[in-house]
Design a protein around this motif. Sequence first.
Motif, mmCIF file in Angstrom:
data_model
loop_
_atom_site.group_PDB
_atom_site.id
_atom_site.type_symbol
_atom_site.label_atom_id
_atom_site.label_comp_id
_atom_site.label_asym_id
_atom_site.label_seq_id
_atom_site.Cartn_x
_atom_site.Cartn_y
_atom_site.Cartn_z
ATOM 1 N N LEU B 44 -24.414 19.227 44.150
ATOM 2 C CA LEU B 44 -23.383 20.262 44.172
ATOM 3 C C LEU B 44 -23.563 21.141 45.402
ATOM 4 N N THR B 68 -19.252 20.692 37.903
ATOM 5 C CA THR B 68 -18.820 20.018 39.133
ATOM 6 C C THR B 68 -17.559 20.681 39.688
ATOM 7 N N ASP B 113 -20.740 24.387 41.110
ATOM 8 C CA ASP B 113 -20.272 24.192 42.479
ATOM 9 C C ASP B 113 -19.524 25.451 42.912
#
Lengths: 165, 150
Positions: B44, B68, B113
């Motif tokens: 990430l 994510t 992320d």
Amino acid sequence: MESRETHGAPEPEERRNRRKPGGPEVAGPDLNMTPMIDCVFQLLIFFMCATKFKTLEGKLLAYLPKTMGPHNVPSPEEKLPIRVTLHWNPHTRQAKVYVGQQYMGIADRGGIAAAETRVREIRTTGTEKAEIDAQPVLPFRYVSDTLNALIRSRVKEISFAASPP
Amino acid sequence: MARPRRVDEGELRMEMTPMIDCVFQLLIFFMICTEIAQSELEMLVLPRASEAVPDDPPERGRMVLNVTKDGRIRWRGQDLTRQGLHDRLALQARLRLQRETGLSDQAILIRSDSEAEYRNVQTILQECAKVRIWKIELAAATAAKPKGRE
């Protein structure tokens, strides 16, 4: 005529391994490079892995309040937390920052830094709590940046506003 | 000076060194691949934070949840639904439940992320609050402190 070998000069490999006319093939004392290349590759792999593992990640502590429900309602004499609101505009792809009702600017253009300064000013009045109220569609980095700014401004308690279900 | 060695014609010599090298290289390759595959850490782009403290040493038994860029919540390489997340957190919370306070000392590291929508992190925070988990950490890439600041 004197040959080059008598002078002690290094003999080229091609010449050493050259097959003498009519004679059997002679293997000269060659230097085996394979172990050295192996060691180099092993070291390379080791350092590649070690560098990867050595890159430590950091963390921002975001402990949730230990009290819930009716116990979490602030008492009348308790000061309300400083509310930092992050509003995301999907068309312009910009995040606006507010402290209370006061507009601080676009997050990417100094808005978060301005909010940090404002929070520092408010803190002098005795408020030690802050709350981040971010829109669910906001990219996470803005929340992280705001949390980082609040930690930097020495706010003691930081919480996250819950969005309505 | 060493005397040149005669090589008999017709003698078949098998060089073992390159084969052993290849075997070792493959062994290392697979060991590393296995390590990465089983790792809890997804690839990430973490947000940068100057105030991030080093995660050293990480708390024992800490649960690592990855978010994510496309909004999936992943734990140990598996996607979690909201219900799955709740069940998993409830299970982990029970393991470290403090009877006196009713709170769980289970630590959670959220690795999101930087471009993932905040709603996913918010979902995790809400589920943690439901099962009385309070030790939340947000992963961040460490960045140099800006000049002129405290």
